[in-house]
Design an enzyme around this catalytic site. Structure first.
Site, PDB file in Angstrom:
ATOM      1  N   HIS A   1       0.836  -1.206   0.000  1.00 30.70           N
ATOM      2  CA  HIS A   1       0.000   0.000   0.000  1.00 30.70           C
ATOM      3  C   HIS A   1       0.871   1.256   0.000  1.00 30.70           C
ATOM      4  CE1 HIS A   1      -3.944  -1.837   0.243  1.00 30.70           C
ATOM      5  NE2 HIS A   1      -3.508  -2.662   1.178  1.00 30.70           N
TER       6      HIS A   1
ATOM      7  N   ASP B   1      -0.515  -4.894   5.604  1.00 31.62           N
ATOM      8  CA  ASP B   1      -1.522  -5.782   5.019  1.00 31.62           C
ATOM      9  C   ASP B   1      -1.388  -5.869   3.499  1.00 31.62           C
ATOM     10  OD1 ASP B   1      -2.355  -3.001   5.219  1.00 31.62           O
ATOM     11  OD2 ASP B   1      -4.204  -3.633   4.244  1.00 31.62           O
ATOM     12  N   GLU B   2      -1.892  -6.955   2.956  1.00 30.37           N
ATOM     13  CA  GLU B   2      -2.134  -7.138   1.530  1.00 30.37           C
ATOM     14  C   GLU B   2      -0.916  -6.879   0.643  1.00 30.37           C
ATOM     15  OE1 GLU B   2      -6.892  -6.343   1.141  1.00 30.37           O
ATOM     16  OE2 GLU B   2      -5.593  -4.579   1.023  1.00 30.37           O
ATOM     17  N   VAL B   3       0.244  -7.384   1.039  1.00 31.50           N
ATOM     18  CA  VAL B   3       1.428  -7.276   0.181  1.00 31.50           C
ATOM     19  C   VAL B   3       1.301  -8.295  -0.954  1.00 31.50           C
ATOM     20  CG1 VAL B   3       3.938  -7.408   0.080  1.00 31.50           C
ATOM     21  CG2 VAL B   3       2.821  -6.576   2.164  1.00 31.50           C
TER      22      VAL B   3
END
Length: 534
Positions: free
Chosen positions: A266, A329-331
């Protein structure tokens, strides 16, 4: 309705104490309430009794009363009126945030073991008054308050609201209004999501391109899975002076601000400003679409660590909070798997997977944060668990152990992951997305579901209860562009989450919550705050 009023009248006439449940409409619901016969009359002549230790609270209360009467009340050291008292011995009974509010016929006494306790007692006093009391100043106004003793303290120490301003910038006025409502509801953590793929919203002196380039995007995706665009650019950021002003405003309301600076994923707004930060080498503009992005900080480049440490140095110097959130988060691990530089680092350090590398990276950041006297917090992916249906299990085979000082914010995955985290010694803030995400519509999370949320998951061994710090409710803003729409998503569910965080389970009662909510909604009407109506 008439029968219940008659019964309450009989109780008041008898002077018998009753519990919190009659006509005392306070959110979050207090732990213990005793109502006595009689009333206290609040007028423009009421004075505030305060000594130096409660000067901040006296000033705050004076401003509230000035809104009602058009003149500030006199503040004295002695006499009758609204007395503000700090009694350190009360900390043994009520903790750091508890208070006692005693309304007698000639005076009101608000006492706590700390300034925070006194401040929260003031919030309860405000809710005892008519919703319109603080509007339309009039010196002749009189407010009648029942004689009551409230003894109260919170269930959890972490009662947070998160605002994402990366996706849609809302501005200082909106933030201050939210802080006002948080204070009234005794919420004590403002989690400020300031950076993400679609915008960098905090001035960093060392790296000015983060805001001159990273705070601006050319357009915005109009709907999920849509090629349609809004057709207008979007930008905005806070200077450090503006952030200091908001920090001071929050501090006056006993709210701690926890900034979130996303890493290693992100991060495309930052990479657009300084392309050498990225893995792909192709990110040169701030994305106009939302969702999981391909690029991230290049965690194999020593220069990236130096950059992030310099960013965090400015952030930690700016915010008084001892906690800083680093996201995590969400790599997109597929990008890491295709990077020769990152694969070389994995081999060199003897790591077993991209998730193992993320823990390695996060521990380096945690060590830096710890060394500055602060504490790192992140979304629960930083533990290395597989929480996504799209994630390949091979990507999350881990040997590394996350630093024990890290605070885990649980948002996704099997609830058993909370049991695993607390049994391994971690502190957890429960923000399970299916019950706390304010961007979800009211069909997905109706008010009843928000109110029923329990930060302590069912089946957790009671010996780990203290590891659950509390809850967060999150206002993600991808599809929430305006303040009006944002408020519609937040209110009235914010009040439900406030009661979840404060009120002991034995005192929670949804029907009585609704009775108190109707009074709170009248206040929102007067403030022109848009809220959802069933």
């Amino acid at each position: 309705m008439q029968l219940s009023k008659f019964i309450i009248s009989l109780i008041l006439i008898s002077g018998v104490g009753i519990s919190a449940q009659a006509d005392i409409h306070i959110i979050p619901r207090p732990e213990k309430v005793e109502i006595k016969k009689g009333t206290y009359k609040l007028t423009a002549k009421t004075v505030v009794i305060s000594n130096e230790p409660t000067q901040k609270e006296a000033n705050y209360l004076s401003e509230i009363l000035e809104k009602a009467y058009g003149i500030k009340p006199e503040v004295r050291a002695k006499g009758e009126g609204i007395k503000l008292v700090i009694d350190p011995l009360l900390k043994n009974e009520l903790g750091e945030e508890g208070y006692r509010l005693l309304v007698q016929s000639k005076s009101i006494t608000i006492e706590g073991g700390t300034n925070t306790g006194v401040f929260y007692g003031i919030q309860s006093l405000r809710q005892l008054l008519p919703p319109e009391f603080e509007f339309n100043p009039d010196k002749k106004k009189t407010a009648v308050i029942p004689l009551v003793l409230i003894t109260d303290k919170p269930r959890f120490p972490w009662r947070a609201f998160m605002l994402d301003e990366s996706r849609h910038f809302k501005g200082m006025k909106a933030v201050k209004n939210l802080l006002d409502q948080m204070a009234l509801l005794k919420m004590n953590i403002f989690h400020w999501h300031l950076t993400d793929d679609q915008g960098w919203r905090i001035e960093i002196k060392k790296y000015p391109l983060l805001t001159s380039i990273g705070s601006f995007r050319k357009d915005t995706q109009a709907a999920r899975r849509s090629e349609k665009r809004e057709g207008i650019p979007h930008d905005g950021f806070y200077t450090q002076e503006q952030i200091k002003e908001i920090i001071a405003y929050a501090s006056e309301r006993d709210i701690q601000i926890v900034p979130e600076i996303e890493m290693p994923g992100h991060a495309m707004a930052a990479i657009a400003a300084y392309p050498w930060l990225g893995v792909l080498g192709t990110t040169t503009e701030v994305p106009v679409t939302f969702g999981k992005m391909d690029d991230s900080f290049n965690v194999a480049d020593p220069k990236v660590y130096h950059f992030l440490e310099e960013i965090l140095t400015e952030v930690l110097a700016l915010f008084p909070s001892k906690v800083v959130h680093i996201g995590g988060d969400e790599v997109t691990f597929e990008t890491w798997k295709n990077s020769a530089m990152i694969q070389a680092l994995i081999k060199k350090e003897g790591l077993s997977s991209p998730a193992d590398l993320q823990i390695y990276f996060t521990n380096r950041i945690s060590q830096f944060v710890d060394s500055s006297g602060h504490r790192m917090m992140g979304w629960n992916e930083i533990l290395g668990d597989n929480v996504h249906e799209w994630q390949d299990d091979a990507n999350v085979q881990v040997k590394q152990t996350l630093a024990k000082s890290a605070i885990i914010q649980f948002w996704k995955g099997n609830l058993e992951l909370i049991n695993k985290a607390v049994s391994n010694g971690y502190k957890v803030v429960n923000s399970y997305h299916a019950q706390t995400y304010l961007d979800y519509n009211y069909k997905t999370i109706p008010l009843t579901k928000a109110y029923s949320f329990d930060p302590i998951p069912e089946g957790l061994d009671p010996k780990y209860d203290s590891k659950i710090l509390g809850l967060g409710c999150q206002m993600w803003s991808e599809w929430i562009p305006t303040v009006q729409k944002m408020n519609l998503q937040i209110f009235p569910r914010l009040a439900a989450y406030a009661e979840v965080g404060w009120t002991i389970k034995e005192e929670k009662d949804y029907s009585k919550f609704l009775g108190s909510l109707s009074k709170l909604e009248k206040r929102w009407d007067l403030l022109e705050i848009n809220y959802h109506k069933d």
